[in-house]
Enzyme design. Sequence first.
Site, mmCIF file in Angstrom:
data_model
loop_
_atom_site.group_PDB
_atom_site.id
_atom_site.type_symbol
_atom_site.label_atom_id
_atom_site.label_comp_id
_atom_site.label_asym_id
_atom_site.label_seq_id
_atom_site.Cartn_x
_atom_site.Cartn_y
_atom_site.Cartn_z
ATOM 1 N N GLU A 125 0.818 -1.194 0.000
ATOM 2 C CA GLU A 125 0.000 0.000 0.000
ATOM 3 C C GLU A 125 0.862 1.258 0.000
ATOM 4 O OE1 GLU A 125 -3.576 -1.904 2.787
ATOM 5 O OE2 GLU A 125 -2.641 0.012 3.329
ATOM 6 N N GLU A 192 -8.931 1.788 -4.140
ATOM 7 C CA GLU A 192 -10.027 1.540 -3.194
ATOM 8 C C GLU A 192 -10.674 2.845 -2.764
ATOM 9 O OE1 GLU A 192 -10.846 -0.640 1.144
ATOM 10 O OE2 GLU A 192 -8.910 -0.884 0.143
#
Length: 274
Positions: A125, A192
């Site tokens: 991430e 996301e």
Amino acid sequence: MPYVQADNSGGLEKKITVHTLQQMRGREKFVMVSLYDAPMAAMAQKCSVEAVLIGDSLGMTVLGYDSVIPVTMEQMIYHVEAVARGNNKSLIIGDLPFMTYATPEQALSNATRIMQAGAHMVKIEGGAWLADTVRMLSDRGIPVCAHIGLTPQSVHKFGGFRVQGRDQERADTLLSDAKCLNRAGADLLLIECVPAWLGTAITQASDIPVVGIGAGSDTDAQVLVINDILGLTPQPPKFSKNFLEETGNIPGAMQKYRDDVKAGVFPSEVHTFS
């Protein structure tokens, strides 16, 4: 009792690779499910799910934590091994948990462990700051899925699970991050919880397949957590759908999710952000 024993026969006819997903881009949407054990992994293969993600979301969905922060490498390895025993056709992606890739060298060491446990790709991430890490992993033969937008490991920095990129400055940063990670050698990009228009813009600007979760319907693929597909989340996010409620059985729920993504039926407007 179905799916108690992992059965890796049927469903997908050929092993899915990074190259497979690259070839599908622009031709056919592919499907990803985040899951954590051998029986569900076997079911994903039978339902022709192209990619499975062992996400650090297991901290909340399986282990009972209130965030993904406490998840360890040992826990991730345990679940990657379980999924790999249940599925020998889907592309298997393993998350690197919080603070296990703070430096490129640390990322390489921990990515090696995840790959040796049975993953075919690692997920990390972050934005442009990850470019050197992505480049190091890629140069050494480790495929990378880069995750931007709402990155759950940064939940305390964000102040909660909030939609990202609604203001133009943040949207521009995310688009710039995506381009940077493309150039660094990422093989997949996961975005996301961003507005649908931004999901479209990032997908169009990318040279690699883009997977969305709460990022609109124009991405190359969709991913959902198995708990959301089966209606097991007490307060489900807006981008999820309970497919078990519609089908009445677990295999049918996963198959329905897969078919609806392929047909462009899911996600619909009610599952997206503006």
